[in-house]
Design an enzyme around this catalytic site. Structure first.
Site, PDB file in Angstrom:
ATOM      1  CG  ASP A  21      56.037  76.201  -8.215  1.00 15.08           C
ATOM      2  OD1 ASP A  21      56.836  76.887  -7.545  1.00 15.08           O
ATOM      3  OD2 ASP A  21      56.299  75.046  -8.599  1.00 15.08           O
ATOM      4  CE1 TYR A  57      58.300  70.471 -12.088  1.00 17.18           C
ATOM      5  CE2 TYR A  57      56.900  72.406 -11.878  1.00 17.18           C
ATOM      6  CZ  TYR A  57      57.706  71.438 -11.304  1.00 17.18           C
ATOM      7  OH  TYR A  57      57.901  71.448  -9.948  1.00 17.18           O
ATOM      8  CE  LYS A  93      59.827  74.661  -8.457  1.00 22.63           C
ATOM      9  NZ  LYS A  93      58.714  74.323  -9.358  1.00 22.63           N
ATOM     10  CG  HIS A 148      63.686  71.523  -9.766  1.00 18.65           C
ATOM     11  ND1 HIS A 148      62.972  71.616 -10.934  1.00 18.65           N
ATOM     12  CD2 HIS A 148      62.846  70.926  -8.881  1.00 18.65           C
ATOM     13  CE1 HIS A 148      61.773  71.098 -10.767  1.00 18.65           C
ATOM     14  NE2 HIS A 148      61.669  70.670  -9.528  1.00 18.65           N
TER      15      HIS A 148
END
Ligand SMILES: NC(=O)c1ccc[n+]([C@@H]2O[C@H](COP(=O)([O-])OP(=O)(O)OC[C@H]3O[C@@H](n4cnc5c(N)ncnc54)[C@H](OP(=O)(O)O)[C@@H]3O)[C@@H](O)[C@H]2O)c1
Length: 279
Positions: free
Chosen positions: A46, A51, A76, A109
């Site tokens: 994930d 990120y 996302k 997201h």
């Protein structure tokens, strides 16, 4: 190696119930962390554009030599790309970073209900992405029932998944039931509340009763509730512990003791007010 059960999404695509989350793993440590996770047996990663480590996730998956269709990868759509054209471009960016031809699951997201771009426009872009065939399933993250109801009324494709904060201090029973009623798989983010629930005396008692670690009994609790989980760790022994969830089962008392810890306490932002957009 333990077999991780899969759950069928509403379009028939199977998602492994246990995965590995890479939030807050610095990019320069991500190849190593994901490589270790894949060695241990994780087959679900994930990540997210937010990120900053999609490129490294893709690199680790490709380097592993494991066939691409045996590793389920989620990414996302970042905040700030909610307009149609931006969303399509952002998806291209995610695919280029990962270096994949097909993504398994792409999520919006955050709904960002207070910004000037309506998430309904965003979801219509997600539908275009899905129809392009480059993504096997689309879903949302941090959506509440009133956000989802608008998607049901104004768009065509039901989200396959809703990834929300869930752990013993925030059990989210109503939202999980809403998802289930609408054939949306619930995914639990921060499943151990970033470690905050592990010292709780009730969790420690259950762990001692089963001869397991606090993280294992909390993650097992999620699995038995039927949610998808992907704990994050950069520590090999913890990654191994977190993967060893399928050789024991919690009884009703233990499940109840953990559920009873709910105090509706978030570790992250509230989706109804969160409005962070990267500049
Ligand atoms: N959609 C969203 O808005 C959203 C938001 C947050 C997270 N997520 C997803 O959910 C994933 C997991 O959530 P998270 O990373 O926030 O938190 P988490 O998995 O609940 O907790 C991670 C923390 O717990 C520690 N830890 C992990 N396993 C442990 C164990 N067995 N014993 C003791 N400590 C342990 C880790 O330390 P070390 O790494 O130092 O070992 C790390 O500090 C993320 O990686 C991301 O993929 C999504």
């Amino acid at each position: 190696m333990a077999t991780v059960p899969t759950i069928a999404l509403n379009n028939g695509v199977e998602i492994p119930q246990l995965g590995f989350g890479v939030y807050q793993i610095p990019a320069d440590e991500t190849v190593e962390a994901v490589t270790t996770a894949l060695e241990i047996g994780y087959r679900h990663i994930d990540t997210a554009e937010m990120y900053g480590n999609e490129k490294e996730v893709g690199e680790a998956v490709r380097r592993s030599g494991i066939p691409r269709d045996e590793v389920f990868v989620t990414s996302k759509l970042n905040n700030g790309f909610h307009r149609r054209d931006d969303a399509l471009r952002a998806f291209d960016g995610t695919m280029a970073a990962l270096g994949f031809e097909t993504l398994d699951l792409f999520l919006v997201h955050w709904p960002l209900p207070t910004i000037d771009v309506d998430y309904v426009e965003t979801w219509k872009a997600m539908e275009e992405i899905y129809r392009s065939g480059r993504c096997r399933a689309i879903g949302v993250s941090n959506f509440n029932p009133h956000h989802l109801r608008r998607l049901f009324a104004e768009t065509e494709i039901r989200p396959a998944a809703n990834q929300i904060e869930i752990h013993p201090y925030l059990t989210q029973d109503e939202l999980r039931a809403f998802d289930a009623d609408h054939e949306i798989v619930t995914e639990a983010w921060s499943p151990i509340a970033q470690g905050k629930v592990l010292d709780d005396p009730a969790v420690v008692r259950v762990a001692e009763r089963y001869g397991k670690t606090p993280a294992q009994v909390v993650l097992r609790w999620h699995v038995q509730r039927g949610d998808v989980v992907f704990p994050k760790s950069v520590t090999r022994s913890r990654m191994e512990d977190n993967f060893a969830l399928f050789d024991f089962a919690l009884d009703q008392d233990a499940m109840g003791d953990i559920t009873a810890l709910n105090r509706n306490e978030r570790t992250g932002p509230d989706p109804d007010t969160f409005d962070y957009v990267p500049r």
